[in-house]
Design a protein around this motif. Structure first.
Motif, PDB file in Angstrom:
ATOM      1  N   ASN A   1      81.006  85.232  46.677  1.00 56.65           N
ATOM      2  CA  ASN A   1      80.947  86.699  46.646  1.00 56.65           C
ATOM      3  C   ASN A   1      79.538  87.270  46.518  1.00 56.65           C
ATOM      4  O   ASN A   1      79.389  88.492  46.394  1.00 56.65           O
ATOM      5  CB  ASN A   1      81.829  87.251  45.524  1.00 56.65           C
ATOM      6  CG  ASN A   1      81.392  86.803  44.133  1.00 56.65           C
ATOM      7  OD1 ASN A   1      80.653  85.825  43.994  1.00 56.65           O
ATOM      8  ND2 ASN A   1      81.857  87.506  43.112  1.00 56.65           N
ATOM      9  N   LEU A   2      78.504  86.435  46.567  1.00 58.55           N
ATOM     10  CA  LEU A   2      77.140  86.946  46.499  1.00 58.55           C
ATOM     11  C   LEU A   2      76.252  86.171  47.469  1.00 58.55           C
ATOM     12  O   LEU A   2      76.259  84.936  47.489  1.00 58.55           O
ATOM     13  CB  LEU A   2      76.575  86.817  45.085  1.00 58.55           C
ATOM     14  CG  LEU A   2      75.149  87.343  44.867  1.00 58.55           C
ATOM     15  CD1 LEU A   2      75.054  88.842  45.149  1.00 58.55           C
ATOM     16  CD2 LEU A   2      74.676  87.036  43.445  1.00 58.55           C
ATOM     17  N   GLY A   3      75.508  86.912  48.280  1.00 55.60           N
ATOM     18  CA  GLY A   3      74.600  86.263  49.225  1.00 55.60           C
ATOM     19  C   GLY A   3      73.616  87.272  49.768  1.00 55.60           C
ATOM     20  O   GLY A   3      73.645  88.455  49.412  1.00 55.60           O
ATOM     21  N   GLY A   4      72.736  86.817  50.642  1.00 52.63           N
ATOM     22  CA  GLY A   4      71.791  87.752  51.234  1.00 52.63           C
ATOM     23  C   GLY A   4      70.585  87.080  51.820  1.00 52.63           C
ATOM     24  O   GLY A   4      70.553  85.864  52.040  1.00 52.63           O
TER      25      GLY A   4
ATOM     26  N   GLN B   1      66.078  87.130  52.056  1.00 51.33           N
ATOM     27  CA  GLN B   1      64.804  87.488  51.449  1.00 51.33           C
ATOM     28  C   GLN B   1      64.340  88.861  51.923  1.00 51.33           C
ATOM     29  O   GLN B   1      63.697  89.613  51.179  1.00 51.33           O
ATOM     30  CB  GLN B   1      63.768  86.420  51.810  1.00 51.33           C
ATOM     31  CG  GLN B   1      62.413  86.577  51.154  1.00 51.33           C
ATOM     32  CD  GLN B   1      61.426  85.545  51.675  1.00 51.33           C
ATOM     33  OE1 GLN B   1      61.014  85.601  52.839  1.00 51.33           O
ATOM     34  NE2 GLN B   1      61.060  84.588  50.841  1.00 51.33           N
ATOM     35  N   SER B   2      64.700  89.224  53.155  1.00 53.58           N
ATOM     36  CA  SER B   2      64.285  90.489  53.741  1.00 53.58           C
ATOM     37  C   SER B   2      64.968  91.695  53.108  1.00 53.58           C
ATOM     38  O   SER B   2      64.641  92.831  53.433  1.00 53.58           O
ATOM     39  CB  SER B   2      64.567  90.490  55.250  1.00 53.58           C
ATOM     40  OG  SER B   2      65.953  90.299  55.495  1.00 53.58           O
ATOM     41  N   GLY B   3      65.936  91.459  52.220  1.00 50.51           N
ATOM     42  CA  GLY B   3      66.539  92.564  51.490  1.00 50.51           C
ATOM     43  C   GLY B   3      67.997  92.857  51.786  1.00 50.51           C
ATOM     44  O   GLY B   3      68.566  93.773  51.193  1.00 50.51           O
ATOM     45  N   HIS B   4      68.626  92.107  52.708  1.00 47.98           N
ATOM     46  CA  HIS B   4      70.078  92.225  52.841  1.00 47.98           C
ATOM     47  C   HIS B   4      70.707  91.582  51.606  1.00 47.98           C
ATOM     48  O   HIS B   4      70.504  90.397  51.365  1.00 47.98           O
ATOM     49  CB  HIS B   4      70.591  91.470  54.080  1.00 47.98           C
ATOM     50  CG  HIS B   4      70.306  92.141  55.375  1.00 47.98           C
ATOM     51  ND1 HIS B   4      69.487  91.593  56.333  1.00 47.98           N
ATOM     52  CD2 HIS B   4      70.731  93.317  55.881  1.00 47.98           C
ATOM     53  CE1 HIS B   4      69.421  92.405  57.364  1.00 47.98           C
ATOM     54  NE2 HIS B   4      70.165  93.460  57.125  1.00 47.98           N
ATOM     55  N   ILE B   5      71.436  92.345  50.838  1.00 46.60           N
ATOM     56  CA  ILE B   5      72.166  91.807  49.690  1.00 46.60           C
ATOM     57  C   ILE B   5      73.644  92.079  49.939  1.00 46.60           C
ATOM     58  O   ILE B   5      74.069  93.229  50.045  1.00 46.60           O
ATOM     59  CB  ILE B   5      71.742  92.475  48.361  1.00 46.60           C
ATOM     60  CG1 ILE B   5      70.213  92.484  48.222  1.00 46.60           C
ATOM     61  CG2 ILE B   5      72.402  91.762  47.192  1.00 46.60           C
ATOM     62  CD1 ILE B   5      69.571  91.136  48.111  1.00 46.60           C
ATOM     63  N   VAL B   6      74.420  90.996  50.052  1.00 46.00           N
ATOM     64  CA  VAL B   6      75.838  91.113  50.399  1.00 46.00           C
ATOM     65  C   VAL B   6      76.676  90.782  49.171  1.00 46.00           C
ATOM     66  O   VAL B   6      76.568  89.688  48.610  1.00 46.00           O
ATOM     67  CB  VAL B   6      76.206  90.161  51.558  1.00 46.00           C
ATOM     68  CG1 VAL B   6      77.671  90.358  51.962  1.00 46.00           C
ATOM     69  CG2 VAL B   6      75.289  90.385  52.744  1.00 46.00           C
ATOM     70  N   MET B   7      77.485  91.730  48.761  1.00 46.79           N
ATOM     71  CA  MET B   7      78.382  91.554  47.615  1.00 46.79           C
ATOM     72  C   MET B   7      79.790  91.865  48.098  1.00 46.79           C
ATOM     73  O   MET B   7      80.177  93.037  48.182  1.00 46.79           O
ATOM     74  CB  MET B   7      77.961  92.491  46.479  1.00 46.79           C
ATOM     75  CG  MET B   7      76.585  92.178  45.917  1.00 46.79           C
ATOM     76  SD  MET B   7      75.852  93.543  44.980  1.00 46.79           S
ATOM     77  CE  MET B   7      75.353  94.610  46.338  1.00 46.79           C
ATOM     78  N   THR B   8      80.538  90.841  48.451  1.00 43.45           N
ATOM     79  CA  THR B   8      81.835  91.074  49.082  1.00 43.45           C
ATOM     80  C   THR B   8      82.874  91.627  48.108  1.00 43.45           C
ATOM     81  O   THR B   8      83.957  92.027  48.542  1.00 43.45           O
ATOM     82  CB  THR B   8      82.364  89.789  49.742  1.00 43.45           C
ATOM     83  OG1 THR B   8      82.336  88.715  48.784  1.00 43.45           O
ATOM     84  CG2 THR B   8      81.535  89.418  50.946  1.00 43.45           C
ATOM     85  N   ASP B   9      82.567  91.672  46.810  1.00 46.51           N
ATOM     86  CA  ASP B   9      83.443  92.392  45.886  1.00 46.51           C
ATOM     87  C   ASP B   9      83.428  93.883  46.201  1.00 46.51           C
ATOM     88  O   ASP B   9      84.367  94.612  45.860  1.00 46.51           O
ATOM     89  CB  ASP B   9      82.982  92.199  44.440  1.00 46.51           C
ATOM     90  CG  ASP B   9      83.206  90.784  43.938  1.00 46.51           C
ATOM     91  OD1 ASP B   9      83.881  90.002  44.630  1.00 46.51           O
ATOM     92  OD2 ASP B   9      82.692  90.458  42.848  1.00 46.51           O
TER      93      ASP B   9
END
Length: 447
Positions: free
Chosen positions: A323-326, A328-336
């Motif tokens: 549920n957490l990934g991304g 270095q360029s700043g995409h932060i993915v929080m599938t919650d």
């Protein structure tokens, strides 16, 4: 089935030049409409959002014509962040979502990204099928089945209300002075309003789009403007978004920038403490710093690396149930919370940590020691294949041999621009610079 038109993040190019022409957008809309109407039936729906580029008007109209010609009903959102399109595609029960944006690129470029009914970006296989339809004659709808188009006036408001639900209910931002740089892009209204509604004192930057100033000397790819504002106003923190607001960089009270790796490290450590980090794993790309990997391993957590592109991060997260990934360029993915990178939601998660701990941004943004990393880009002419050159291959092999046990080398083609990206990491900075410059020289000679 291979893809030629689609890159790592949809179709992208210079506006009014193939493939970013009105003619191609019309055909692409028709092909996407035909793909989603394979089962026949009626009441098929698509939502379209865009950023603030001048060419967005042209592409929006062309896509609408193509989609309605195959019987799709189009709902026009106007300027909204990319993650808003993912959210509203699912929320409004649409078959398809479309975002018109070239993200962090200059205004001369534009792009078209597709989302499926679940709010996630389309798979490589689906994009390949759309390309196959595009290459053939596209059957139009019968006259009585042509779709309608309607402008949705409250799309941005719906997204803003959703974003606020991701911020902990028991916290407020009272007393925090926040610089928000919207890159003259898609979040120029949404981001400042959300922060103000949560109680922050807001200093907005990059909120006067004119069609040609998106990402120009502002935003996540040019954080100096936000840094100057943080220092000038005595702000506690700065948040810098890119043109479509799916990326974020955060600046401390001194104007120093932290990238996506530091933000992900902070969130991963916090979520692991709370038992929220599924699988004890953070998903990031091959570009993420070696220091992040060491930091996670030191806490018994795992880093799973993917190819560059937030879509590949999301695919790995969905496969593994993480549920957490991304990036270095700043995409932060929080599938919650969201189906794609969301710079505003990520920024709010950081602000929540500031409010909860009452610690300054400078402490929270220095989670791990980075390994020295150097990235240089080499531009090449379309059609050339510099990485296939024997001398380039030999020079890369030499660098890899010298780096063995001391660091790593990563050479790749950009998925969005005609660039070769030459990156290496090594604690011996002299060796690092020598090897990167040697590979760059070999690539330049080949092109």
């Amino acid at each position: 089935m291979s893809r030629k038109l689609f890159g790592t993040d949809g179709v992208r190019g210079r506006a009014n030049t193939y493939p970013m022409t009105a003619e191609m957008a019309l055909r692409l809309g028709a092909a996407a409409g035909r793909f989603f109407r394979r089962d026949g039936g009626s009441a098929h729906r698509v939502v379209i959002g865009k950023d603030t580029r001048l060419s967005g008007y042209m592409l929006e109209n062309a896509l609408t014509a193509g989609l309605t010609s195959t019987g799709m009903n189009v709902l026009l959102l106007g300027p909204v962040p990319t993650p808003a399109v993912g959210f509203l595609t699912r929320s409004m029960r649409a078959d398809l979502g479309v975002m018109i944006s070239a993200s962090h690129n200059p205004h001369q470029d534009n792009g078209i990204k597709f989302f499926g009914p679940d709010g996630f970006k389309l798979s490589d296989e689906a994009e390949a099928e759309i390309e196959a339809i595009l290459a053939d004659d596209i059957a139009p709808a019968q006259p009585q089945n042509i779709g309608r188009a309607k402008r949705i006036e409250d799309g941005r408001g719906r997204y803003q209300e959703f974003v606020k639900t991701t911020f902990p209910a028991g916290l407020r931002l009272d007393g925090l002075k926040v610089v928000i740089d919207c890159a003259n892009g898609a979040a120029y209204k949404a981001a400042p309003e959300v922060l103000w509604e949560l109680g922050a004192e807001v200093i907005p930057v990059g909120v006067a789009p004119n069609g040609t100033n998106i990402n120009e000397n502002c935003g996540s790819t040019h954080t100096q403007t936000a840094a100057e504002a943080v220092v000038a106003h005595g702000a506690h923190v700065g948040i810098a978004l890119d043109g479509d607001a799916d990326r974020v960089m955060i600046l401390d009270q001194h104007g120093r920038t932290a990238d996506g790796d530091q933000i992900m490290a902070l969130l991963a450590a916090r979520w692991a403490e709370e038992g929220r980090l599924r699988g004890g794993t953070l998903v990031a790309t091959v570009m993420s710093n070696l220091g992040l990997e060491r930091f996670l391993h030191g806490r018994g957590l795992r880093l799973e690396r993917t190819a560059v592109g937030d879509r590949y991060v999301v695919e790995a997260m969905r496969r593994g149930g993480f549920n957490l990934g991304g990036e270095q360029s700043g995409h932060i993915v929080m599938t919650d919370y969201a189906t794609t990178g969301d710079g505003l939601v990520a920024g709010l998660q950081f602000l929540a940590e500031m409010a909860r701990t009452e610690r300054p941004a400078s402490e929270l943004l220095h989670t791990f020691e980075t390994v020295p990393q150097l990235l240089q880009n080499v531009r090449y002419e379309a059609g050339k294949q510099p990485l296939s050159d024997a001398s380039v291959k030999a020079r890369i092999a030499e660098a890899e041999a010298r780096m063995t046990g001391r660091g790593r080398v990563l050479i790749r083609k950009s998925g969005t621009e005609p660039l070769i990206r030459v990156m290496a990491e090594c604690e011996d900075e002299a060796l690092l610079r020598a090897e990167v410059e040697g590979i760059v020289a070999a690539v330049e000679a080949a092109v």
